[in-house]
Design a protein around this motif. Sequence first.
Motif, PDB file in Angstrom:
ATOM      1  N   UNK A  60       0.823  -1.208   0.000  1.00 53.68           N
ATOM      2  CA  UNK A  60       0.000   0.000   0.000  1.00 53.68           C
ATOM      3  C   UNK A  60       0.863   1.268   0.000  1.00 53.68           C
ATOM      4  N   UNK A  61       2.015   1.213   0.643  1.00 56.79           N
ATOM      5  CA  UNK A  61       2.900   2.363   0.689  1.00 56.79           C
ATOM      6  C   UNK A  61       3.670   2.545  -0.621  1.00 56.79           C
ATOM      7  N   UNK A  62       3.838   1.453  -1.334  1.00 57.54           N
ATOM      8  CA  UNK A  62       4.615   1.506  -2.555  1.00 57.54           C
ATOM      9  C   UNK A  62       6.114   1.560  -2.318  1.00 57.54           C
ATOM     10  N   UNK A  63       6.540   1.149  -1.147  1.00 52.28           N
ATOM     11  CA  UNK A  63       7.967   1.113  -0.822  1.00 52.28           C
ATOM     12  C   UNK A  63       8.204   0.107   0.303  1.00 52.28           C
ATOM     13  N   UNK A  64       9.440  -0.287   0.432  1.00 47.46           N
ATOM     14  CA  UNK A  64       9.812  -1.261   1.458  1.00 47.46           C
ATOM     15  C   UNK A  64      10.143  -0.534   2.756  1.00 47.46           C
TER      16      UNK A  64
END
Length: 229
Positions: A60-64
Motif C-alpha cells: 500500500x505504501x509503494x515502498x519497502x
Amino acid sequence: MSFDLVIFDCDGVLVDSEALACVVHADVLTAYGYAITAAQVHERFLGRSAREARAQVESEMGRVLPDEYTDSLRSTIDRVFGEQLQPVPGIDDVLAGLTQQKCVASSGTPTRIRSSLTTTKLIHHFGEHLYSALQVERGKPAPDLFLFAAAQMGVDPARCVVIEDSIHGVSGAVAAGMTVFGFHGGAHCGPSTAGALQATGAHLVFCDMRQLPALIEAGAPGARAFDPA
C-alpha cells in the motif's frame, strides 16, 4: 464427538496480548510513515503474521519499510510485554487439568511465542509443542499451520479442536477440517466479536476460559449460535 488434541492460538487466547500489541504496532507503523490507529490494526491484521501484515503495508505504501522497522517493533513489544503482559484469566488451571494432548499454533514468531508463554509462566504446559506461521508457506487464514500442528502431534485433523479469537484463525481452522471454538474474553474483544467469530464458522463461542474443559468434554454442538456466558 470427543477430541484427541486441543490446539490453542497464543495471542488473545493464552496471553491477553492483543490490545497491547495493536497499540504498539500502530505506534511503530505510524512512526515509519504509515498512519494507522490501534483499532485499524485490530480490524485489519488481527490473527495474521507480522510477515503478512508488513507485506500488505509495503504494498500500500509503494515502498519497502527499512530494516530497522522490524527491530523497532520487536524491541518495543518486548518492553511492553515484559512490563504488562498477563495470562488470560483461568487459563493456567485449565491447561493443568486438560487430559487431551495440547499444542500452540500461532501467527507469532517462534521467539515471540516462547517469550510470551515464558513471561506468563505457561510455557511448561506445552514443552516443545509450539508451532509458528513461519514454519509453513501460508499463515492464517490458510489451513497450513493447523494441518502442520496436527501432523506434528500425530493427530487426525477431524479429532482436533482449535481455540481461536480471530476471524483469520477461525477461517484457517475450518478450512483444515477441524472443530473451532471462538473465544471472545480477551481485553481486545468487543460486543461484535462473538457474532463475527460465529459468522466465520466457529462451532460455538465462549467468553470465560474456565468453561473450556466442560465444552471440550461436551463436544461441538450442532448449532453455531451458542454462547455459554
